[in-house]
Write an enzyme that holds these catalytic residues in place. Structure first.
Site, PDB file in Angstrom:
ATOM      1  N   ARG A 253      11.694  -5.373   0.290  1.00 56.49           N
ATOM      2  CA  ARG A 253      12.756  -5.073  -0.338  1.00 56.49           C
ATOM      3  C   ARG A 253      12.624  -4.372  -1.607  1.00 56.49           C
ATOM      4  NH1 ARG A 253      16.861 -10.003   0.408  1.00 56.49           N
ATOM      5  NH2 ARG A 253      17.444  -9.998   2.979  1.00 56.49           N
ATOM      6  N   HIS A 312       6.692  -7.357  -6.828  1.00 61.64           N
ATOM      7  CA  HIS A 312       6.558  -8.268  -5.739  1.00 61.64           C
ATOM      8  C   HIS A 312       4.889  -8.550  -5.867  1.00 61.64           C
ATOM      9  CE1 HIS A 312      10.208  -8.048  -3.634  1.00 61.64           C
ATOM     10  NE2 HIS A 312      10.084  -6.691  -3.485  1.00 61.64           N
ATOM     11  N   GLY A 313       4.732  -9.780  -5.001  1.00 57.82           N
ATOM     12  CA  GLY A 313       3.355 -10.533  -4.764  1.00 57.82           C
ATOM     13  C   GLY A 313       3.076 -11.079  -3.759  1.00 57.82           C
ATOM     14  N   CYS A 355       6.677 -14.695  -8.322  1.00 61.65           N
ATOM     15  CA  CYS A 355       6.438 -15.775  -7.974  1.00 61.65           C
ATOM     16  C   CYS A 355       5.029 -16.448  -7.537  1.00 61.65           C
ATOM     17  CB  CYS A 355       7.234 -16.306  -6.482  1.00 61.65           C
ATOM     18  SG  CYS A 355       8.927 -15.851  -6.780  1.00 61.65           S
TER      19      CYS A 355
END
Length: 478
Positions: A253, A312-313, A355
């Site tokens: 996303r 992101h991760g 996160c």
């Protein structure tokens, strides 16, 4: 030692290397090339056809010499050429007294080599078959060895020290016992990381206590005995912002709302006197390259450096927009004293919006947010190693390990927005950075979504040796 004697000793060492070269098989030479692939460039190794060429290259890189032949002994030990080692160390030019293995070959590379030794010819054929849709047919030719396949997988980003999942899946399908060996190796490596992290936590806890006392006393003057980094340079420094939004290439996303964070950071750090450099939608290579470019700058007249990463991760670290991972350690070690001497003893401040796990995923509660416009989403990742064993680092993470952090489409992330707000409010009052981050912790910990179920707790990790206090800007607020 006379010049003539020294030449004679050099000649004797070269004769030792020649003896080793003549004792090795073609396959063993290929094994040595693989084992040395972290010490030498792949370009150099791609043209390597003999042990003699390899030894010459190692000598040119000061990795092998008659004064220190330990790398040679280590390589032979890994190849299990014990009789050859005994033969060499009996030579006066390579005495056993004081000679130890160099430990230059990583545990990870040794493990891959040992794994390859356990793979039979039929297993190798099966592995190549499973890789048909992943690697080109040219790289899967009949004479391609498993170690060469490992190198190709590393080039494609399918395999590295912190990512053995893809390899485990392939091996386990063909040889379950070897699949279990990979799991065991990952478990042991993770335990080592945990021990390192616990040692780091001892320092972090002490630092957090100081920050908490500072906040509760609400007095800057009472901290006067704690030294602070100098902030008197011609420039405050560079603030690099890596803002990853567009993830269509890897089918993730897009990170709606991240541009709000980017703008907030730009405004606040410009106000604090930083030269703000923003990079958009970086893949893994570009992320590391912009940090290398930052390290290549002359920071002599700067007070510090800031790097903000919004992306992101995954478990191993930050994702580039190509879906490939840049580990947290890779990010911060680009600014180490060896890579950037002009930042020696200056604070290197990293703010990471990602996160650190997958607990409390937003997708678990779709019925609560029928309108996707107001639904907080996460950028899940768990860094297995973060702060390096070097001084003057701060790594401010948006959440504690194992939990997600949240991003809202029209408001940005809880962490970055709170960070920017409290920098604006507390820097003019003389608060140090750790006290400000303590207030950010308090602020974010009180936030929640409409359901009241989503919570978040940021966490700074640091090896700072002094307080970071930004001089109050001339204007009260940006």
């Amino acid at each position: 030692m006379t010049y003539l004697t020294e030449m004679q000793t050099d000649l004797e060492f070269q004769q030792v290397l020649l003896k080793v070269q003549e004792s090795l098989t073609v396959n063993e030479v290929q094994d040595l090339v693989f084992l040395c692939s972290e010490l030498l460039s792949l370009k150099d190794l791609s043209t390597m056809s003999s042990a003699g060429q390899l030894f010459s290259l190692l000598e040119n890189r000061d990795l092998l010499s008659r004064e220190d032949p330990s790398l040679l002994l280590e390589l032979l030990r890994i190849l299990k050429r014990n009789s050859l080692i005994r033969s060499l160390t009996s030579e006066e030019v390579m005495p056993t007294n004081g000679t130890t293995y160099s430990r230059l070959i990583s545990t990870y590379r040794q493990f891959l080599y040992e794994l390859s030794e356990s793979i039979c010819e039929q297993d190798l054929k099966n592995i190549k078959f499973l890789l048909l849709k992943t690697l080109s047919r040219k790289k899967l030719e009949k004479d391609t060895t498993l170690l060469q396949l490992f190198l190709e997988m590393e080039k494609e980003g399918l395999l590295d020290e912190n990512n053995l999942d893809f390899l485990q899946k392939i091996i386990a399908d063909i040889n379950p016992s070897l699949g279990k060996r990979i799991i065991q190796y990952k478990t042991e490596s993770f335990k080592i990381d945990i021990v390192k992290e616990q040692v780091n936590r001892l320092n972090l806890t002490e630092g957090a206590d100081v920050a908490s006392r500072d906040q509760s006393q609400n007095s800057v003057t009472e901290n006067a005995e704690i030294p602070q980094y100098e902030m008197k340079g011609d420039k405050r420094g560079v603030c690099l912002i890596i803002n990853n939004y567009d993830f269509k290439k890897c089918r993730l996303r897009d990170r709606d709302g991240t541009d709000i964070d980017k703008k907030s950071l730009e405004v606040v750090f410009e106000w604090l006197g930083f030269e703000v450099v923003t990079k958009q939608n970086c893949d893994r290579h570009q992320i590391l390259q912009v940090l290398r470019d930052l390290a290549a700058r002359d920071h002599t007249s700067a007070d510090c450096v800031v790097c903000c990463v919004l992306s992101h991760g995954k478990i191993e670290g930050i994702l580039g927009v190509d879906g490939k991972i840049a580990t947290y350690r890779e990010l911060i070690e680009t600014l180490s004293p060896s890579q950037c001497p002009s930042l020696f003893k200056k604070p290197k401040l990293f703010f990471i919006q990602a996160c650190r796990g997958t607990n409390d995923q937003p997708a678990a509660l779709p019925q609560i947010f029928p309108d996707d416009e107001v639904m907080p989403v996460s950028d899940a990742a768990v860094p297995r190693d973060s702060i390096p064993e070097m001084a003057d680092y701060l790594l401010a993470m948006s959440t504690v390990p194992n939990y997600v952090s949240y991003r809202e489409k029209h408001h940005g992330t809880w962490f970055i927005q709170s960070l920017c707000y409290h920098l604006k409010m507390l820097v003019p009052k003389g608060y140090d950075l750790l006290s400000i981050l303590t207030q950010v912790n308090s602020d974010v910990s009180k936030k929640t979504d409409k359901s009241g179920l989503k919570k978040q707790m940021p966490q700074p990790e640091f090896t700072l040796t002094k307080r970071v206090v930004f001089p109050p800007p001339k204007t009260h607020t940006p």
